[in-house]
Write an enzyme that holds these catalytic residues in place. Structure first.
Site, PDB file in Angstrom:
ATOM      1  N   HIS A   1     -58.717 -13.738  -9.051  1.00 40.32           N
ATOM      2  CA  HIS A   1     -59.056 -12.337  -9.884  1.00 40.32           C
ATOM      3  C   HIS A   1     -57.759 -11.643 -10.295  1.00 40.32           C
ATOM      4  O   HIS A   1     -56.903 -11.315  -9.324  1.00 40.32           O
ATOM      5  CB  HIS A   1     -60.059 -11.722  -8.831  1.00 40.32           C
TER       6      HIS A   1
ATOM      7  N   TYR B   1     -66.010  -1.537  -7.201  1.00 41.51           N
ATOM      8  CA  TYR B   1     -65.855  -0.484  -6.280  1.00 41.51           C
ATOM      9  C   TYR B   1     -66.696   0.648  -6.984  1.00 41.51           C
ATOM     10  O   TYR B   1     -65.954   1.560  -7.796  1.00 41.51           O
ATOM     11  CB  TYR B   1     -64.675  -0.204  -5.833  1.00 41.51           C
TER      12      TYR B   1
ATOM     13  N   TYR C   1     -53.286  -3.272  -3.511  1.00 42.09           N
ATOM     14  CA  TYR C   1     -54.385  -4.222  -3.285  1.00 42.09           C
ATOM     15  C   TYR C   1     -53.909  -5.483  -3.345  1.00 42.09           C
ATOM     16  O   TYR C   1     -54.578  -6.361  -2.475  1.00 42.09           O
ATOM     17  CB  TYR C   1     -55.203  -3.819  -4.698  1.00 42.09           C
TER      18      TYR C   1
END
Length: 418
Positions: free
Chosen positions: A72, A200, A384
């Site tokens: 990703h 999210y 992240y």
């Protein structure tokens, strides 16, 4: 029994530590309370940082991960129909890999079995003693008999409810905790994901997360009160509520199906310091818990293993104790940064009970700032995909010039610049 390192806990952190030590010729024994089937049946998140993937490759257990893991290069943050993509590749040059924690655990068990590692399941009543002596003792009950391991070091990888953390004297241990007044109702369903990357979602009805395990298995979550129980929610009720919280175009194309697994996970931030007491080292959930919002739980445990395994090798093989003396400080530096990021994501995306309109406008303004500012997006992306591991060499200047337990407030740490 004799072992150089006794590992309490057969989850991914304990298994990975054992695998890395075994490959260096260090003898380990793993003690696990639950059965192997139970451990392999635990449903956990599966977003792996680049550093975590590198560690699994170093341990020689990345074959299936490299074949089946889903790369990703970004994720979405949304507020109703506003979608902001965080482009990891463009902002950091890195990506994350979606590969379930259950699969990581299965790969590690297979590798350990091939090496003939001693892994005892069904262990009860574990006690630790002589932790400040040259050799330590781990006693436990196994198959109805009391057993004993004499070892040089003990790795406490036994989770939040394990015995290891409490083996550190209470007057030398400091704990920091924040519990959140909601949980995540999660559903695992054999349907294709609604988007190629994670979403999210923030909405006036609360938080939602759209994620996946593979191209035919999706994992979805919605924020619910902690009083809710999985059986209170039918599959239809869950899908209806999820659609209300996702952007309308995403909700319209989302496929639904039966739930394979349904559960409510609490959200908690927790850190226990120090991570070392004599010959005992805390690893993973035994020392820290993060909300799942930032996808840091497993990754933070792997970071602990990164700092610990080479330190143990250096101490056992070369009598160089620099790494083990610095383990707690090195690990905690990264832990608190990940704790901040997970807390920030949780506050930014969840609706709190009895909050006023100002709070919801601040969440909306935060997402608007991310949409407009590349600098803000880069900061989120860097955290992240995973902050870099600091070097493990003894030349790194880890400094804490004050006694931690004598001050009621937190002070800054001196850390090396990247």
């Amino acid at each position: 029994m004799q072992a150089e390192v006794a590992i309490i806990g057969g989850g991914p952190s304990g298994l990975l530590l054992s695998q890395l030590l075994n490959r260096a010729g260090i003898e380990t024994v793993i003690l696990e309370r639950a059965s192997r089937n139970h451990v392999l049946g635990r449903i956990r998140a599966g977003v792996l940082e680049a550093g975590t993937v590198d560690m699994l490759r170093e341990a020689g257990v990345s074959g299936r991960l490299d074949r089946e893991g889903i790369l990703h290069e970004g994720c979405y943050l949304t507020d109703n129909d506003l979608m902001v993509r965080i482009d990891f590749r463009a902002l950091t040059g890195k990506h994350v890999t979606v590969y379930g924690q259950t699969e990581v655990t299965a790969d590690l068990y297979m590798a350990l079995d091939e090496l003939g590692t001693t892994v005892l399941h069904g262990v009860e009543d574990v006690t630790l003693s002589d932790l400040e002596q040259p050799r330590s003792v781990v006693e436990f009950t196994y198959e109805g008999a009391r057993k004993r391991i004499d070892c040089l070091f003990v790795a406490g990888c036994d989770g939040f409810h394990g015995v290891s953390r409490n083996a550190i004297p209470g007057d030398r241990r400091r704990e920091f905790e924040r519990t959140y007044p909601f949980g995540w109702l999660g559903v695992l369903s054999p349907v294709p994901p609604c988007e190629e990357e994670l979403i999210y979602a923030n909405s006036e009805r609360g938080f939602a997360l759209a994620s996946m395990r593979n191209q035919n298995l999706s994992r979805y979550y919605i924020q619910v009160p902690m009083s809710d129980r999985p059986e209170q929610w039918s599959d239809d009720e869950f899908w209806t509520e999820l659609r209300r919280r996702l952007p309308s175009e995403t909700a319209a194309r989302m496929q639904t199906g039966p739930s394979i697994e349904k559960s409510v996970a609490p959200l908690r931030s927790f850190v226990s310091e120090p991570l070392r007491w004599g010959n005992l080292f805390l690893v993973g959930d035994a020392a820290h818990i993060v909300p799942p919002t930032g996808a840091k739980g497993l990754n933070l445990a792997v970071a602990d293993v990164h700092y610990l395994y080479q330190a143990l090798i250096d101490s056992i093989r070369s009598n160089d104790r620099t790494g083990i003396d610095n383990y707690s400080e090195r690990a905690l530096t990264r832990i608190w940064k990940a704790m901040r990021f997970s807390w920030q994501m949780t506050m930014m995306l969840h609706r709190f009970e009895d909050e006023d309109d100002f709070a919801s406008e601040m969440r909306r303004a935060t997402l608007g700032h991310l949409a407009a500012s590349e600098t803000a997006r880069r900061d989120l992306a860097e955290n992240y995909v995973g902050l870099p591991f600091w070097p493990t060499g003894k030349d790194v200047p880890w400094t804490r010039p004050f006694p931690r337990l004598s001050r009621p407030w937190r002070e800054s740490r001196a850390v090396p610049c990247s």
